[in-house]
Design a protein around this motif. Structure first.
Motif, PDB file in Angstrom:
ATOM      1  N   LYS A  22      50.768 -31.276  58.291  1.00 15.07           N
ATOM      2  CA  LYS A  22      49.875 -30.131  58.515  1.00 15.07           C
ATOM      3  C   LYS A  22      49.318 -30.126  59.939  1.00 15.07           C
ATOM      4  N   SER A  23      48.837 -31.292  60.369  1.00 16.36           N
ATOM      5  CA  SER A  23      48.264 -31.366  61.713  1.00 16.36           C
ATOM      6  C   SER A  23      49.337 -31.116  62.776  1.00 16.36           C
ATOM      7  N   THR A  24      50.518 -31.685  62.547  1.00 15.58           N
ATOM      8  CA  THR A  24      51.617 -31.487  63.495  1.00 15.58           C
ATOM      9  C   THR A  24      51.948 -29.999  63.614  1.00 15.58           C
ATOM     10  N   ASN A  27      49.213 -28.178  65.568  1.00 10.96           N
ATOM     11  CA  ASN A  27      49.327 -28.544  66.985  1.00 10.96           C
ATOM     12  C   ASN A  27      50.521 -27.874  67.644  1.00 10.96           C
ATOM     13  N   VAL A  35      44.065 -31.401  66.827  1.00 12.44           N
ATOM     14  CA  VAL A  35      43.912 -31.884  65.461  1.00 12.44           C
ATOM     15  C   VAL A  35      44.420 -33.315  65.419  1.00 12.44           C
ATOM     16  N   MET A  37      46.283 -36.581  64.611  1.00  9.03           N
ATOM     17  CA  MET A  37      47.578 -36.837  63.989  1.00  9.03           C
ATOM     18  C   MET A  37      47.754 -38.332  63.807  1.00  9.03           C
ATOM     19  N   THR A  44      42.763 -36.256  58.312  1.00  9.02           N
ATOM     20  CA  THR A  44      42.057 -35.015  58.628  1.00  9.02           C
ATOM     21  C   THR A  44      40.900 -34.846  57.655  1.00  9.02           C
ATOM     22  N   ASP A  63      42.489 -26.361  59.084  1.00  8.25           N
ATOM     23  CA  ASP A  63      43.221 -27.538  58.660  1.00  8.25           C
ATOM     24  C   ASP A  63      42.388 -28.267  57.622  1.00  8.25           C
ATOM     25  N   GLU A 196      37.192 -37.411  66.820  1.00  7.69           N
ATOM     26  CA  GLU A 196      38.497 -37.466  66.163  1.00  7.69           C
ATOM     27  C   GLU A 196      39.538 -38.126  67.066  1.00  7.69           C
ATOM     28  N   GLU A 200      41.535 -41.480  65.992  1.00  2.00           N
ATOM     29  CA  GLU A 200      42.995 -41.511  65.967  1.00  2.00           C
ATOM     30  C   GLU A 200      43.517 -42.737  66.711  1.00  2.00           C
TER      31      GLU A 200
END
Ligand SMILES: Nc1nc2c(ncn2[C@@H]2O[C@H](COP(=O)(O)OP(=O)(O)OP(=O)(O)O)[C@@H](O)[C@H]2O)c(=O)[nH]1
Length: 298
Positions: A22-24, A27, A35, A37, A44, A63, A196, A200
């Protein structure tokens, strides 16, 4: 202001099991890294809204956390946040992983989807990893479970068929104005995005040694006399042993995290920063309502 009758706008909620991409996808659509990843599930946590501005449409992406059956308070929070967004949005992207068979996670989400009237587009991701002949059976399996308004196979990573996805989603947007300026990519306060980015880097650097029991709080952002920004951030872990892991031998791991995060944050803010990074233990923060609130997960 002149109102363009052909302009459309609306909200799209992106849902799916953890790790489906979803994040990919967001982005790749937005073209900028905002977002978080990670190849670990459930990274997320907050609803992050990203804005995609096209000539004839503006799409506001939300997201959502990877939906799963809640195990602790944070899980319940995540699920509720996801459910609420499903009702509010104009279109839902249900993202699934083409390399994996339909499973309990997907069926659980399909159940949730049956509770709302919002149109759902099935987005079959990671098609770069499967043979072409495998695609149709996957689509048929999902279509037998739910009436999707559209099905779009993509590779979020290789940017395959993202145009097709945009064409499909535009069909379900109402005529509406451009809500946000073109250069705006997210409505999240910079603080959250910075936190975030740091989270990450910690997750990546510690690999399998740390579960998802970390949170990052930005305590201070101030401009220094030379125009550089000073940012003080605290990485919260649940146990003393985890603190040692995040700091690393001779502070090496934390140093590396700081270095990588600083590069991302400088790119985001467009100015030089000094990142003051701390690690603190906050026991069992995931199960405490107060703690959840103080980290912004309301
Ligand atoms: N081969 C391939 N890998 C992908 C694709 N899209 C995402 N991935 C990988 O899948 C993993 C998970 O991607 P994410 O975008 O973090 O997944 P997510 O659904 O946002 O995960 P959560 O935030 O945990 O809910 C990462 O390692 C990505 O690089 C794709 O189209 N092809």
């Amino acid at each position: 202001m002149e109102v363009n009758k052909d302009h459309k706008s609306g909200f799209v909620s992106v849902i799916g099991r953890p790790n489906v991409g979803k994040s990919t996808l967001i982005n790749s659509l937005i073209g900028q890294k905002v977002v978080i990843m990670s190849d670990k599930p459930q990274t997320t946590r907050n609803k992050i809204m990203c804005v995609l501005t096209l000539d004839d449409a503006q799409i506001l992406f939300i997201d959502t956390p990877g939906i799963h059956k809640p195990k602790h308070k944070l899980g319940e929070y995540m699920l509720k946040a996801a459910e609420n967004t499903l009702r509010e949005v104009d279109v839902i992207f249900f993202v699934v992983d083409a390399t994996e068979d339909i499973g309990g996670g997907e069926r659980y989400i399909l159940e949730l989807l049956s509770l709302v009237k919002t149109p759902v587009i099935l987005v079959v991701n990671k098609i770069d990893k499967i043979e072409k002949t495998k695609l149709l059976p996957i689509i048929q399996k999902y279509s037998a479970c739910y009436e999707f308004v559209g099905v779009v196979p993509i590779s979020a990573m290789e940017h395959t068929n993202l145009d097709g996805l945009i064409i499909e989603v535009k069909k379900y947007l109402e005529p509406g104005p451009q809500y946000y300026p073109e250069d705006m990519i997210t409505d999240q306060p910079e603080r959250l995005v910075i936190a975030e980015m740091i989270r990450e880097k910690v997750l990546h650097a510690t690999r399998d040694e740390i579960p998802h029991s970390i949170a990052v709080d930005i305590e201070e952002i101030t401009t220094r006399a030379n125009e550089d920004l000073y940012i003080r951030a605290v990485v919260y872990v649940e146990r003393e042993s985890q603190k040692g892991i995040v700091i690393g031998a001779k502070g090496q791991l934390l140093k590396e995290v700081g270095k990588l995060a600083r590069i991302d944050i400088e790119n985001l803010l467009g100015s030089k920063i000094f990142l003051d990074l701390w690690v603190k233990v906050k026991k069992d923060w995931r199960n405490k309502e107060g703690s959840l609130r103080s980290f912004g997960y309301e």
